[in-house]
Enzyme design. Structure first.
Site, PDB file in Angstrom:
ATOM      1  CD  GLU A  70      39.850  37.350  47.269  1.00  0.00           C
ATOM      2  OE1 GLU A  70      40.124  37.801  48.391  1.00  0.00           O
ATOM      3  OE2 GLU A  70      40.669  37.413  46.323  1.00  0.00           O
ATOM      4  CG  ASP A 105      38.886  35.305  41.406  1.00  0.00           C
ATOM      5  OD1 ASP A 105      38.520  34.620  42.380  1.00  0.00           O
ATOM      6  OD2 ASP A 105      39.230  36.502  41.508  1.00  0.00           O
ATOM      7  CG  HIS A 129      39.796  33.419  45.457  1.00  0.00           C
ATOM      8  ND1 HIS A 129      40.583  33.781  44.394  1.00  0.00           N
ATOM      9  CD2 HIS A 129      40.519  33.731  46.558  1.00  0.00           C
ATOM     10  CE1 HIS A 129      41.722  34.291  44.841  1.00  0.00           C
ATOM     11  NE2 HIS A 129      41.718  34.268  46.153  1.00  0.00           N
TER      12      HIS A 129
HETATM   13 ZN    ZN Z   1      43.377  35.095  47.259  1.00  0.00          ZN
END
Ligand code: ZN
Length: 402
Positions: free
Chosen positions: A169, A75, A73
């Site tokens: 996430e 973010d 992810h």
């Molecule tokens: Zn993570």
């Protein structure tokens, strides 16, 4: 890999749990765009940046090879400052505490961080102490990118790889628009774990509970016998929650918890948001019941109050789904061994994109990244451990081709 990692962590991709947009912050796309164009440059097929901010790409394998997914992810958590990250590489770590120069009160102490004590001779990456580092999960992103860049140039037979870089996430929405059919993998792995060799096949099952207290407002000067103060009802409820057990600050390993994470309100209405977590679904149900009982008890003591309890499912322990696909776990363990590391099965006191994906039918265990101390100003990563994670990914793609 280090060059990629240092570049990615400088891009602010902090998520925002109060946002109604998807992704929750547009700045996450800054990294998604960089990754999509780097995948194009590497010559991968089907490179796509979707309208929701996911990056997908394909590394074709040998004819008829299985299709496996690699996921990380982009973010970072909203809990810790995530903008203006200034990474520092502490080359050839000699032991002892690492003082972070931007905020000298932030010290990474090997007495607390036993994994750091065992990393003498490694190159350790930290922030300057004023922000998180973002190894969660840019270590995973850099490792997948590095492994893929390596595999593109090697002739050995390999599985077909589908790559996905997700958004949001950290605010629990990483897979909201994840199209499993378009992804087309039979198994996948998130690179979103921590210590070297760890393979996580179990997560918490998680719920969010919102308890709302409705009181009755009155002018405080003439409130006698009339006022029912929702602030006090909420405080009473929070004080009645278990303290010595069933709290994040008093539990570890397989112990679950009830955690009041937010409180809002005034005299007329106040609400408490709690997260409830356990690895065992039956225990999760018990904890939820306890919240309900304690909330209802407030209404019994003050019949003029109204108490509402809303329960939302967040994610399920992926263990049950993964147990049905033993070769997915076996392949990861074999890959970790081929990278020269002894695999360690462990469990997550949290969730990953893999918890939802496994529940949706795509078994997705979580592989270590070499990052440590996530969601903290004292987050750090060993470059050598990150390299071992990238090597594990390379081996994994080969194992699946066999
Ligand atoms: Zn993570």
């Amino acid at each position: 890999m280090l060059e990629r990692f240092l570049r990615y962590v400088r891009i602010d991709t902090q998520a925002d749990e109060d946002s109604d947009t998807y992704p929750s912050t547009a700045k996450q796309l800054d990294l998604s765009r960089v990754l999509a164009s780097e995948l194009e440059e590497l010559g991968l097929a089907d490179v796509e940046l979707t309208e929701h901010g996911y990056v997908f790409a394909t590394l074709p394998g040998r004819e008829g090879a299985p299709v496996i997914g690699l996921i990380a992810h982009v973010d970072t958590t909203p809990e810790t400052p995530g903008g203006g990250v200034a990474p520092i590489v502490h080359e050839d770590y000699r032991g002892g505490s690492i003082v972070l120069p931007g905020e000298p009160s932030q010290v990474i102490d090997p007495a607390e961080e036993t994994a750091l004590g065992a990393r003498v001779g490694h190159d350790i990456v930290t922030s300057d102490g004023t922000t998180l580092l973002g190894a969660d999960d840019k270590a995973g992103v850099a490792e997948i990118m590095t492994a893929v860049a390596y595999l593109v140039g090697t002739p050995e037979p390999r599985a077909t790889v589908r790559i996905a870089f997700t958004v949001d996430e950290e605010v629990g929405r990483g897979t909201d628009y994840f199209d499993l059919e378009a992804f087309g993998a039979e198994a996948a792995y998130t690179l979103d774990g921590s210590g070297i060799g760890e393979l996580e096949i179990e997560t918490f099952s998680a719920r969010q509970v919102r308890v709302t207290f409705r009181g009755r407002g009155a002018h405080p000067g003439s409130a006698k016998g009339k006022l029912v103060n929702a602030v006090k009802l909420a405080a009473e409820f929070v004080a009645s929650l278990p303290q010595d057990s069933l709290s994040p600050e008093t539990t570890e390993d397989r112990e679950g918890f009830i955690h009041p994470s937010r409180i809002n309100g005034g005299v007329e209405e106040a609400s408490v948001v709690l997260i409830v977590r356990d690895h065992d679904d039956a225990l999760l149900e018990q904890h939820t019941e306890l919240v309900r009982r304690l909330a209802t008890a407030i209404e019994e003591r003050e019949p003029r109050a109204r108490v509402g309890v809303e329960v939302h499912e967040t994610y399920r322990n992926m263990r049950a789904a993964i147990d049905q696909h033993p070769r997915v776990v076996a392949a990861a363990e074999e890959a970790i061994r081929r990278a020269g590391i002894e695999p360690v099965r462990s469990l997550i006191r949290g969730g990953t994109d893999g918890s939802r994906l496994s529940e949706m039918g795509l078994p997705t265990p979580n592989i270590f990244t070499g990052g440590q101390n996530y969601h903290s100003l004292r987050e750090w990563a060993s470059v050598q451990d990150m390299a071992a994670a990238a090597a594990t990914v390379v081996e994994l793609v080969r194992v699946w081709a066999e």
